[in-house]
Design a protein around this motif. Structure first.
Motif, short mmCIF file in Angstrom:
data_model
loop_
_atom_site.label_atom_id
_atom_site.label_comp_id
_atom_site.label_asym_id
_atom_site.label_seq_id
_atom_site.Cartn_x
_atom_site.Cartn_y
_atom_site.Cartn_z
N THR A 29 -16.09 4.05 -1.87
CA THR A 29 -15.15 5.00 -1.30
C THR A 29 -13.78 4.36 -1.09
O THR A 29 -12.74 4.95 -1.39
CB THR A 29 -15.68 5.53 0.04
OG1 THR A 29 -16.96 6.13 -0.15
CG2 THR A 29 -14.73 6.57 0.63
N ALA A 30 -13.79 3.13 -0.57
CA ALA A 30 -12.53 2.41 -0.35
C ALA A 30 -11.80 2.18 -1.67
O ALA A 30 -10.57 2.34 -1.75
CB ALA A 30 -12.80 1.08 0.35
N THR A 33 -10.28 5.43 -3.07
CA THR A 33 -9.15 5.93 -2.27
C THR A 33 -7.99 4.93 -2.20
O THR A 33 -7.02 5.16 -1.48
CB THR A 33 -9.61 6.27 -0.85
OG1 THR A 33 -10.22 5.12 -0.24
CG2 THR A 33 -10.61 7.42 -0.87
N GLY A 34 -8.11 3.84 -2.96
CA GLY A 34 -7.03 2.87 -3.03
C GLY A 34 -6.96 1.90 -1.87
O GLY A 34 -5.96 1.21 -1.69
N HIS A 35 -8.02 1.80 -1.08
CA HIS A 35 -8.03 0.89 0.08
C HIS A 35 -8.86 -0.36 -0.25
O HIS A 35 -9.81 -0.71 0.45
CB HIS A 35 -8.60 1.58 1.32
CG HIS A 35 -7.77 2.73 1.78
ND1 HIS A 35 -7.97 4.03 1.33
CD2 HIS A 35 -6.72 2.80 2.65
CE1 HIS A 35 -7.09 4.84 1.90
NE2 HIS A 35 -6.32 4.12 2.70
N ILE A 36 -8.47 -1.03 -1.33
CA ILE A 36 -9.19 -2.22 -1.76
C ILE A 36 -8.69 -3.41 -0.96
O ILE A 36 -7.57 -3.89 -1.16
CB ILE A 36 -9.02 -2.46 -3.26
CG1 ILE A 36 -9.56 -1.26 -4.05
CG2 ILE A 36 -9.73 -3.72 -3.70
CD1 ILE A 36 -9.35 -1.36 -5.54
N SER A 37 -9.51 -3.88 -0.06
CA SER A 37 -9.14 -5.00 0.80
C SER A 37 -10.41 -5.69 1.28
O SER A 37 -11.40 -5.03 1.61
CB SER A 37 -8.33 -4.51 2.01
OG SER A 37 -8.28 -5.47 3.02
N VAL A 40 -11.27 -4.49 4.65
CA VAL A 40 -11.94 -3.18 4.64
C VAL A 40 -13.39 -3.35 4.25
O VAL A 40 -14.29 -2.74 4.85
CB VAL A 40 -11.22 -2.22 3.67
CG1 VAL A 40 -12.02 -0.93 3.52
CG2 VAL A 40 -9.81 -1.91 4.16
N TYR A 396 -8.17 0.17 -10.24
CA TYR A 396 -8.14 0.11 -8.78
C TYR A 396 -8.51 -1.28 -8.26
O TYR A 396 -8.75 -1.46 -7.06
CB TYR A 396 -9.04 1.19 -8.16
CG TYR A 396 -10.39 1.36 -8.81
CD1 TYR A 396 -11.49 0.63 -8.39
CD2 TYR A 396 -10.56 2.27 -9.85
CE1 TYR A 396 -12.73 0.79 -8.98
CE2 TYR A 396 -11.79 2.44 -10.45
CZ TYR A 396 -12.88 1.70 -10.02
OH TYR A 396 -14.10 1.86 -10.61
N SER A 398 -7.49 -4.83 -6.91
CA SER A 398 -6.34 -5.15 -6.08
C SER A 398 -5.22 -5.85 -6.86
O SER A 398 -4.04 -5.56 -6.66
CB SER A 398 -6.76 -6.01 -4.88
OG SER A 398 -7.38 -7.21 -5.32
N SER A 405 2.38 -2.18 -8.91
CA SER A 405 3.36 -1.94 -7.84
C SER A 405 4.62 -2.77 -8.05
O SER A 405 5.73 -2.29 -7.86
CB SER A 405 2.74 -2.27 -6.48
OG SER A 405 1.62 -1.44 -6.21
#
Length: 457
Positions: A29-30, A33-37, A40, A396, A398, A405
């Motif tokens: 899910t992370a 949704t782009g919350h690759i950390s 997290v 996706y 990181s 980016s």
């Protein structure tokens, strides 16, 4: 495992898998949704541990399982190695080595058609020296991308070269966290792993270089000459002696921690003696020692939480049952290696984090290779090669997101620039995938740990 030490869950073996399933679902899910950390992911592991606590029948045995997982010897070894690697990586980066290598590549005075391959080779050198994908992307993209696009190069080709060159060292460098994790999970040493995976990296790297030359000429007609970047950083090139010394010490059988300590101490001495890093910076909060340690904090925290979750699954017997099920289907070395490759690929698609994937999949791969006495380095190379390869093409991931980016922030790409323009040019990733999957299929490069084992495909 002794029966009295077994951890029982409500719902039986299905309930035992719930913590791990919870963890994987949170990571997927992370990622989506782009919350690759790693932080997290560590939080996801915390939720999984909470789930395990609720479902466990014996809370005292649950406590023991969590503590045993955190106290795992492999975790302790990886933690020390990660810290040493983080410091060495910062010593190399803060010395100005990255800018020095970029300057050195500029002195080749090749026309603009060669900029893609120069970018690739620059990233290969940096990532191999520093053992980091994200760091290489962050250092090279803001400089090489505007320079190359200014000469008329295809931005997708350049970003693809940056990603390919960045994962080269992530896969091969002795100080790379993926190299360390793959060696530790397969119960072997880093030097043997690097030595045996070198041919795969070279073959794929040479093939990628040729393709970057070909597409450099195909996508650009200008006949320009690359300009000088920053000659003041040339003295930092002396820091390249550290990876050389590291490789030499490891081939002589010196332990990983001792080798890194020697290189770290020598790196500090060289930086101070040559004035590459001032003493005030060396001892500051932003200096290489403190930054190297703090930079690994997220990874170490994730590993601690992950090992606790893994121990819950192992202690319940669910892990052994899964391995038995896979074993029953894998009756040849070929099937065992293909299963290892399949699990690695699935894990990368699911969580898009190379080191995390290796730590999760590694124990499963070790059990499969052990059954057929397949060399431990073989399992390490399959998991690392495919994890890093997919890390260079999963949008996706990181490092991929960071590179995209930075490309957007450079102002030299169109607003519509996306990963679709980059994926066709991630040649080294595709090369590693072809080599490792093909090797598992054909048995080429497969070795066994004892002379009595015979190869059966």
């Amino acid at each position: 495992m002794e029966k009295e030490n077994k951890l029982y869950f409500h719902g039986g073996l299905l309930g035992a898998w719930v913590p791990m399933i919870t963890f994987v679902v949170i990571m997927i899910t992370a990622a989506l949704t782009g919350h690759i950390s790693l932080m997290v992911f560590a939080a996801g592991a915390f939720v999984a541990i909470c789930t395990g606590f609720i479902l466990s029948k014996d809370k005292k045995e649950f406590d023991n399982a969590v503590i045993d997982g955190v106290g795992d010897h492999m975790l302790a070894t990886m933690t020390v190695a990660f810290i040493m690697a983080g410091i060495l990586s910062q010593l190399l980066r803060q010395s100005g080595l990255i800018q020095g290598l970029i300057w050195l590549s500029s002195q080749l005075h090749l026309n603009a058609n060669f900029l893609p391959v120069i970018t690739f080779i620059t990233c290969v050198l940096i990532s191999t020296a520093c053992g980091t994908t994200g760091g290489t992307c962050a250092a090279v993209t803001p400089i090489m991308l505007p320079l190359a696009v200014g000469f008329g190069c295809n931005p997708g080709l350049i970003v693809g070269a940056i990603m390919s060159g960045s994962i080269f060292g992530d896969n091969l460098a002795p100080i790379s966290d993926t190299t360390i994790a793959s060696a530790m999970t397969q119960e072997t040493d880093v030097s043997s792993v690097v030595k045996t995976r070198l041919p795969y990296s070279i073959i794929s790297g040479v093939g990628a270089s040729l393709l970057y030359i070909y597409f450099g000429f195909k996508t650009l007609n200008a006949d320009a000459v690359m300009t000088q970047v920053d000659a003041s950083k040339a003295p930092s090139l002396v820091m390249l002696v550290l990876p050389v010394i590291m490789a030499f010490l490891m081939t002589k059988g010196v332990g990983l921690v001792s080798t890194m300590l020697v290189c770290n101490m020598l790196g500090i001495t060289l930086n101070l003696a040559l004035g590459l890093i001032p003493f005030s910076t060396m001892i500051s909060a932003d200096g290489p020692v403190v930054a190297g340690i703090s930079g690994m904090a997220g990874l170490i925290l994730f590993c601690i939480m992950l090992f606790a979750v893994l121990e819950l699954t192992k202690r319940s017997g669910a892990f052994d049952q899964l391995i038995s099920g896979i074993h029953s289907k894998c009756d040849t070395p070929q099937k065992a290696e293909l299963a290892s490759a399949g699990m690695t690929i699935f894990g990368m698609i699911a969580i898009a984090a190379s080191t995390a994937n290796i730590i999760i999949v590694g124990p499963f791969v070790r059990q499969l290779t052990k059954k057929f006495h397949i060399a431990r380095t073989r399992g390490a190379n399959i998991t690392d090669g495919l994890s890093t390869a997919f890390g260079g093409i999963v949008p996706y991931n990181s490092s991929f997101l960071l590179c995209m980016s930075l490309a957007a922030a450079s102002g030299v790409v169109a607003d519509t620039f996306s990963f679709r323009e980059v994926l066709p040019y991630c040649f080294h990733s595709y090369g590693l995938i072809i080599l490792y999957v093909g090797s598992a299929l054909t048995g080429i490069g497969r070795k066994f740990e004892n002379s009595g084992a015979s190869e059966t495909n």
